[in-house]
Design an enzyme around this catalytic site. Structure first.
Site, PDB file in Angstrom:
ATOM      1  N   ASN A 136       0.823  -1.210   0.000  1.00  0.00           N
ATOM      2  CA  ASN A 136       0.000   0.000   0.000  1.00  0.00           C
ATOM      3  C   ASN A 136       0.859   1.262   0.000  1.00  0.00           C
ATOM      4  OD1 ASN A 136      -1.947   1.931   0.284  1.00  0.00           O
ATOM      5  ND2 ASN A 136      -3.039   0.915   1.926  1.00  0.00           N
ATOM      6  N   ASP A 137       1.509   1.541   1.124  1.00  0.00           N
ATOM      7  CA  ASP A 137       2.257   2.794   1.222  1.00  0.00           C
ATOM      8  C   ASP A 137       3.378   2.896   0.184  1.00  0.00           C
ATOM      9  OD1 ASP A 137       0.674   3.612   3.331  1.00  0.00           O
ATOM     10  OD2 ASP A 137       1.988   2.735   4.839  1.00  0.00           O
TER      11      ASP A 137
END
Lengths: 465, 94
Positions: A391-392
């Site tokens: 995600n990040d």
């Protein structure tokens, strides 16, 4: 005899160096590990001939107990559990240094043949501190990775002043010890305070920052061995420890760069910028828009039309144990003549190289696993970027949004590819607690579901086409 | 320990750090996990110190500490090298 021992230690050191050198390619790495193990074997055997070693029963008992535990750990730990295992091994290394330093202290105190002097006292204190911090720090890291200790960022008031206070008290006690080494209470206090400090330094660290913590503790375990080498005046320990210390530091630096954090920020036990969801949660500037989701059947058709595919794995793939399902998907896509590669962010997973080991376990060829630098320019020519449990590390806010806590962090440029498929269980934010604007991009399709099931379903639909 | 002896040890330490930096920057990211577990096993060299502590003629508190150190360091060495080998075995090119 002594000269023979020293020469053997030299040979063992050279074997360590050759061993690490061979780790520079997957082709020779296994041989390298064997050379290092051979070096260790030589070092152990010659030490048994040391003039101070007079009884063997405790050595044998210790070796059998440790050996059995070591073998069981090495063969019973699943590949997804490697970060914990490495964390625990770091701890045992540190613990051994702590105990050897204590043991040396009591030798000097109890036997008239050994004498105290300033240089030895300093090295004992250093060995105690580094060993103890590594020991408890690693146990906490292990607990966090195993889920026994909270993986969240732990914060409490006065955190940094307390750490500084403990550190200063260690130095003061250390100085007093060097002046007056017969005071046993000082050495005990130093050991206890260091053990506490190890806990306090690692406890605040959140799960996704573990790659930094594990690398740093790896370095500490090496430095602890070196410090023990100073106590024993043994070059072999100093060299081996320094090699490991350097290795851990390099990995730490790579991990810090991968997160855009300074080493000082890490050493201070800060970990403030990422992981704290406080200011991040209220980032109202994040673009809320239309999220498009897709099911397996439609997705299979998109994949069928694609030529060039990059898969971006993250910690979610490890949690779901999806690596074998991913392998099946890759094999099917390749049999259809498509080019499939993996893009691996330096801090993907819970330790350096975590994703690579899982993919290797699933028998995916290592030449398909590319690092961020190698592959980042290829995204514009890519039809599909399939993100599994990351995600990040793909959040374009790191590039675009100056107010984002992760601004400046190097990311994989998946948003440049024609289509981005994001496999996630839900719309929840990633570790940094910030929304990912990538979800709302026009070329992004959300494919919800547990990584393992979702990938298997996609493979099935592709077969049915 | 004479201070000149200490200086010699520091020499060795500093030079070994440089060797370590040179060697490890050449390890590709793919092998970073085995590098950690392998180097971890190497840091188990403390086992040498543990042997010297556990092998004392008289049984004292040093022996007990040495015995526990021996167990810890052996786990580190045996577990580290074996698990590294297990991992490296998996890295194949098709």
């Amino acid at each position: 005899m002594n000269i023979l021992i020293e020469v053997s230690y030299l040979i063992a050191s050279v074997l360590f160096i050759f061993g690490i050198k061979r780790l520079s390619s997957p082709k020779t790495a296994r041989q390298g590990n064997f050379l290092a193990a051979l070096g260790m074997f030589i070092a152990i055997i010659v030490t048994l001939f040391d003039q101070h070693v007079l009884t063997f029963e405790w050595i044998i008992i210790g070796f059998i107990i440790g050996g059995v535990i070591g073998v069981l750990m090495a063969y019973k730990t699943p590949m997804t559990g490697m970060p914990q295992m490495v964390g625990l091994l770091n701890g045992f290394g540190g613990g051994a240094s702590l105990l050897v330093a204590l043991s040396e202290y009591y030798k000097m105190k109890n036997f008239t043949t050994w004498t105290f002097n300033d240089a030895t006292n300093i090295t004992i204190v250093l060995s105690l501190i580094i060993g103890a911090v590594t020991f408890t720090g690693s146990l906490i890291a292990f607990g966090k990775l195993q889920g026994i200790v909270t993986g969240k960022v732990v914060k409490y008031p006065g955190q940094h002043p307390l750490n500084v206070l403990l550190f200063v008290s260690l130095i003061v006690a250390g100085v007093f010890f060097v002046i007056n080494p017969t005071m046993e209470i000082l050495i005990i206090s130093i050991a206890l305070v260091s053990l506490i400090l190890g806990v306090l330094l690692v406890l605040p660290i959140g799960g996704a920052d573990m790659p930094v913590a594990i690398s740093l503790l790896n370095s500490y375990s090496g430095l602890a061995a070196s410090a023990t080498g100073f106590v024993l005046q043994n070059n072999q320990l100093i060299i081996a420890g320094a090699l490991v210390g350097a290795s851990g530091i390099i990995l730490t630096i790579i991990m810090c760069k991968g997160m855009n954090r300074s080493l000082l920020n890490v050493v201070m036990g800060g970990w403030e910028s990422a992981g704290s969801s406080g200011p991040a949660a209220q980032s109202s500037s994040s673009p809320k828009g239309q999220v498009k989701s897709i099911d397996a059947e439609e997705l299979a058709m998109i994949f069928d039309a694609a030529e060039n595919i990059i898969i971006v794995p993250g910690y979610g793939m490890a949690v779901a144990q999806a690596q074998h399902a991913v392998r099946d998907l890759v094999n099917l896509l390749e049999s259809k003549g498509k080019k499939v590669r993996f893009a691996i962010h330096p801090v993907a997973g819970r330790m350096p190289g975590h994703m690579n080991v899982l993919l290797a376990e699933a028998q995916i060829s290592y030449d398909k696993m590319l690092s961020m630098e190698e592959i980042n320019d290829d995204f514009p020519n890519t039809d599909i970027s399939l993100i599994i449990g990351a995600n990040d590390v793909v959040n374009p806010a790191a590039r675009n949004d100056k107010n984002s806590p992760i601004y400046g962090m190097p990311i994989l440029n998946v948003d440049y590819s024609k289509t981005v498929i994001m496999n996630k269980r839900s719309m929840n934010a990633g570790y940094a607690g910030i929304d990912n604007e990538l979800f709302f991009y026009p070329n992004t399709l959300m494919y919800f579901g547990d990584a393992k099931d979702a990938v298997a379903k996609l493979t099935q639909e592709l077969k049915n086409l | 320990m004479e201070s000149i002896g200490l200086i010699m040890l520091i020499y060795v330490f500093v030079l070994a750090i440089f060797v370590g930096f040179e060697l490890i920057t050449k390890v590709p990211p793919t092998l970073h996990t085995p590098l950690m577990s392998g180097s971890n096993a190497i840091s188990g060299i403390t086992i040498v110190g543990a042997i010297l502590s556990a092998g004392l003629e008289e049984f004292t508190i040093s022996t007990i500490l040495g015995l526990i150190a021996m167990i810890f360091a052996t786990i580190n060495v045996v577990g580290g090298f074996l698990v590294t080998d297990r991992m490296l075995k998996m890295f194949k090119k098709k």
